[in-house]
Design an enzyme around this catalytic site. Structure first.
Site, mmCIF file in Angstrom:
data_model
loop_
_atom_site.group_PDB
_atom_site.id
_atom_site.type_symbol
_atom_site.label_atom_id
_atom_site.label_comp_id
_atom_site.label_asym_id
_atom_site.label_seq_id
_atom_site.Cartn_x
_atom_site.Cartn_y
_atom_site.Cartn_z
ATOM 1 N N SER A 140 0.142 9.427 0.366
ATOM 2 C CA SER A 140 0.201 8.232 -0.709
ATOM 3 C C SER A 140 0.641 8.047 -1.739
ATOM 4 C CB SER A 140 -1.568 8.876 -0.722
ATOM 5 O OG SER A 140 -2.391 7.681 -2.026
ATOM 6 N N TYR A 163 -8.316 13.599 -4.707
ATOM 7 C CA TYR A 163 -7.203 14.041 -3.720
ATOM 8 C C TYR A 163 -6.013 13.020 -4.253
ATOM 9 C CZ TYR A 163 -5.488 10.541 0.084
ATOM 10 O OH TYR A 163 -4.821 9.355 1.333
#
Length: 240
Positions: A140, A163
């Site tokens: 990501s 995350y």
């Protein structure tokens, strides 16, 4: 020779679309899922359309499950040409460093980084049997330290310490593994699919799973002149 791929976390979302697109490209795909029933249902749906897809149970946080899956691939196929490390989670208790639950950060890291490391280690002997092994780590833009530190970035305010850190760690795996495998036919890359409408994003993305799957599939199918050790997103290379 028909290529053989394993995609983890593949019974829905981007993972399922990656399976579909690889199978449509003529790849024999093992659809990895933690839940046996959901994985089988997803695989049956694609197989009913004439695609070479079969389910395989794999929980990336369970060492025994990973070892069993690797043994099954070794016994049935004997090699692996493509590994797409797609399985990943978010956690409602994640957040900025001053507020995030350490337990949530630990859960995220266990799946997104440790799980990927464990699966990669288990499948690497099978990838070494391929004439052109490919490893795609689903990352990501939030895993970029540069992006996280850039106030002008649209992602600057996305402070999810668990995350974001898990994807930064995943990128470190890509960098180090690519270096370690330099000189072999195995290419390793981190691919950010973009902001995709899935359960993981609460369906708030601007891309469909079909669109999000295209770049990971492209890197899974790289030819003999494959690049390795890259971090890319739909707009191009991403700074680490």
């Amino acid at each position: 020779m028909v290529r053989i791929a394993l995609v983890t976390g593949a019974n829905k979302g981007i993972g399922l679309e990656i399976v579909r697109q690889l199978a449509e490209a003529g790849v024999q795909v093992l659809l990895g899922a933690r839940d046996v029933g959901r994985g089988q249902a997803a695989a049956d749906g694609l197989a009913s359309k004439g695609l070479k897809v079969e389910a395989i149970q794999i929980d990336v946080t369970d060492g025994k499950s990973i070892a069993t899956a690797a043994a099954a691939v070794r016994g049935r196929q004997g090699r692996l040409d493509i590994l797409v490390n797609n399985a990943g989670i978010v956690d409602a208790e994640d957040g900025p460093p001053t507020m995030a639950s350490p337990e949530a950060a630990r859960r995220i890291m266990e799946t997104n980084f440790i799980g990927t490391l464990s699966v990669t280690q288990a499948m690497l002997p099978l990838l070494r049997q391929s004439p052109a092994g490919r490893i795609v780590n689903l990352s990501s833009s939030l895993g970029s330290l540069t992006v996280n530190g850039d106030p002008t970035s649209p992602y600057y305010s996305a402070r999810l310490i668990g995350y974001n850190a898990s994807k930064a760690a995943l990128n470190m795996l890509t960098v180090q593994l690519a270096a370690e495998l330099s000189g072999t036919p195995i290419a390793v890359n981190s691919v950010s699919p973009g902001y995709v409408k899935t359960d993981l994003t609460g369906h708030t993305g601007y891309m469909t799973p079909e669109e999000g799957a295209r770049l990971p599939v492209k890197y899974a199918l790289l030819g003999e002149d494959a690049v390795s050790g890259r971090f890319v997103e739909p707009d191009g290379e991403t700074p680490w």
